[in-house]
Motif scaffolding. Structure first.
Motif, mmCIF file in Angstrom:
data_model
loop_
_atom_site.group_PDB
_atom_site.id
_atom_site.type_symbol
_atom_site.label_atom_id
_atom_site.label_comp_id
_atom_site.label_asym_id
_atom_site.label_seq_id
_atom_site.Cartn_x
_atom_site.Cartn_y
_atom_site.Cartn_z
ATOM 1 N N MET A 103 0.788 -1.198 0.002
ATOM 2 C CA MET A 103 -0.069 0.075 0.053
ATOM 3 C C MET A 103 0.876 1.155 -0.087
ATOM 4 O O MET A 103 0.490 2.325 -0.651
ATOM 5 C CB MET A 103 -1.005 -0.177 1.267
ATOM 6 C CG MET A 103 -1.792 1.007 1.168
ATOM 7 S SD MET A 103 -2.877 1.034 2.858
ATOM 8 C CE MET A 103 -3.798 -0.387 2.371
ATOM 9 N N VAL A 133 0.740 4.125 -2.845
ATOM 10 C CA VAL A 133 0.357 5.368 -2.452
ATOM 11 C C VAL A 133 1.428 6.577 -3.001
ATOM 12 O O VAL A 133 1.326 7.369 -3.457
ATOM 13 C CB VAL A 133 0.125 5.637 -0.906
ATOM 14 C CG1 VAL A 133 0.229 7.124 -0.617
ATOM 15 C CG2 VAL A 133 -1.187 4.928 -0.552
ATOM 16 N N LEU A 141 -5.044 -0.026 -5.057
ATOM 17 C CA LEU A 141 -5.081 0.643 -3.814
ATOM 18 C C LEU A 141 -6.508 0.170 -2.975
ATOM 19 O O LEU A 141 -6.542 0.103 -2.030
ATOM 20 C CB LEU A 141 -4.909 2.084 -3.753
ATOM 21 C CG LEU A 141 -3.728 2.572 -4.091
ATOM 22 C CD1 LEU A 141 -3.419 4.167 -4.469
ATOM 23 C CD2 LEU A 141 -2.708 2.193 -2.648
ATOM 24 N N LYS A 175 -7.494 1.020 0.718
ATOM 25 C CA LYS A 175 -7.160 2.429 0.366
ATOM 26 C C LYS A 175 -8.043 3.079 -0.804
ATOM 27 O O LYS A 175 -7.699 2.742 -1.796
ATOM 28 C CB LYS A 175 -5.711 2.615 0.060
ATOM 29 C CG LYS A 175 -5.368 4.318 -0.056
ATOM 30 C CD LYS A 175 -5.365 4.901 1.403
ATOM 31 C CE LYS A 175 -4.965 6.492 1.250
ATOM 32 N NZ LYS A 175 -5.013 7.214 2.571
#
Length: 327
Positions: free
Chosen positions: A87, A91, A119, A124
Motif C-alpha cells: 500500500m 500510495v 489501492l 485505500k
C-alpha cells in the motif's frame, strides 16, 4: 450468502445441555442446520471450480470455504505487513503520478486505473474528486489551456473520471490533427532556391563584392583626407593674407622655390610614367572582352586603375588627378 460463510466460517450446529454448549450429533440436525452446512459445501465447490490444478492442490486439504479463502489471501496478498508495504508503494506512485513524455491519454488512464484499483483492493480508497484533481495536476504544460477550461467550465465534484478521460481524448485528437496539417504544408521557396545556386559562381560573386567594397572604403578614406589637403596655417604673429602674399612657394619634391609640388616637372614625369602603365593594363583588358560589354569593361578598367594607384606611393593630390583622368 457465500460472503457470510467465507467471512464468518462454516455453521456448526450446537445445543445447550445444563448450561453448557455442545455440538449436535448429525442425527440431531434440524432443517436449518442442514441448509447452512450445505451452503458451506457450495461455497467450497465454487472456489474449487475457480482455481487451476496447481492452486487446487494448494487448498485441497482445507475443510471450509473460509480456510480456503484465508490461504489464498495470504498466498497472493501476503500478511498484514506485506499488505501495508504494498500500500505504501502504491500510495507513493499515486502521489507522484504524472503523464509521461511519449504517453497518450489512453495509456495514462490505464496506468492510473491500475494504481487506483490496486489501492482499493488493499483498503485505500480515494474519492472521485481526488482522482479528477490528480489527473488534471498530472498533465504536462502543453495541456494547461485545456486543464484551465475544464476547471472553470465543469464542477469537479460532479465530473466523473470517465468523462474527464473522454474530454481529454477528444482534445488530444484535435491537437494531433493540427500537427499533421502543419507537417503536410510545403516548405518556403527560398530554401529550394538556395539549393539550385552554383557553388563556384556564388564564390566568385562574393569575391568581386568584397573587392569592390574594399576599393570603396579606400576611396572614401582618400576623399576625407583630400578635404584638408594643401591647407597651410599662418605663423604666429602674422595674418593669413600677408603670409600668402609675401612668402614664396617651395616645392616639397625638388625643394626648389617658385612652384608647388603639383607643378613640379619631376612629379609630372612620374605621373605620366604611372599613367602609361595603368592605361596599358586597361587597354589589354578591353581588347580581350566582347564589344557588347563595353560598359562593364570600363568599370573593370577603372577598378584596376584605382587598385593600382592605391598600391603606389605617389601623393594624394596625384591620386585625385589620376582618378579624374580615368573617369
Amino acid at each position: 450468502m457465500f460472503g457470510e460463510i467465507i467471512a464468518n466460517g462454516p455453521h456448526i450446529p450446537t445445543k445447550t445441555v445444563e448450561g453448557a454448549t455442545l455440538a449436535k450429533l448429525e442425527s440431531e440436525w434440524n432443517e436449518a442446520d442442514v441448509r447452512l452446512i450445505e451452503l458451506n459445501c457450495k461455497a467450497m465447490s465454487t472456489l474449487y471450480c475457480a482455481l487451476d490444478p496447481i492452486e487446487y492442490n494448494r487448498v485441497s486439504g482445507c475443510d471450509s470455504a473460509k480456510e480456503i479463502w484465508d490461504k489464498l489471501e495470504v498466498t497472493y496478498e501476503g500478511t498484514n505487513q506485506v499488505k501495508e508495504s504494498k500500500m505504501n508503494i502504491l500510495v507513493h506512485e499515486y502521489e507522484l503520478f504524472v503523464m509521461k513524455k511519449d504517453e497518450n491519454i489512453s495509456e495514462m488512464s490505464t496506468r492510473f486505473t491500475n494504481i487506483v484499483n490496486s489501492l482499493k483492493a488493499l483498503g485505500k480508497i480515494y474519492t472521485n474528486q481526488e482522482n479528477v484533481r490528480k489527473i488534471l495536476r498530472s498533465l504536462p504544460k502543453r495541456w494547461e489551456a485545456k486543464m484551465t477550461a475544464i476547471s472553470e467550465a465543469r464542477d469537479l465534484k460532479v465530473l466523473t473520471l470517465e468523462e474527464l478521460f473522454g474530454s481529454l481524448m477528444t482534445y488530444e485528437l484535435e491537437m494531433n490533427s493540427k500537427v499533421e496539417e502543419e507537417e503536410v504544408k510545403p516548405k518556403k521557396n527560398f530554401a529550394l532556391k538556395s539549393s539550385h545556386h552554383d557553388h563556384d559562381n556564388s564564390e566568385e560573386e562574393r569575391d568581386e563584392e568584397e573587392e569592390i567594397a574594399l576599393m570603396t572604403r579606400n576611396f572614401k578614406k582618400f576623399l576625407k583626407k583630400k578635404k584638408g589637403f594643401g591647407r597651410r596655417f599662418p605663423k604666429k604673429g602674422e595674418n593669413k593674407g600677408e603670409s600668402s602674399k609675401t612668402e614664396t612657394p617651395t616645392c616639397y619634391k625638388c625643394k626648389k622655390q617658385g612652384h608647388y609640388k603639383n607643378e613640379c616637372p619631376q612629379v609630372n614625369k612620374e605621373k605620366m610614367k604611372y599613367k602609361k602603365k595603368a592605361l596599358k593594363v586597361t587597354w589589354d583588358d578591353s581588347d580581350e572582352s566582347d564589344s557588347d560589354n563595353n560598359s562593364s569593361d570600363n568599370e573593370v578598367a577603372n577598378l584596376c586603375l584605382l587598385g593600382y594607384i592605391n598600391e603606389s606611393n605617389i601623393s594624394e593630390d596625384e591620386h585625385a588627378k589620376l582618378l579624374s583622368a580615368s573617369i
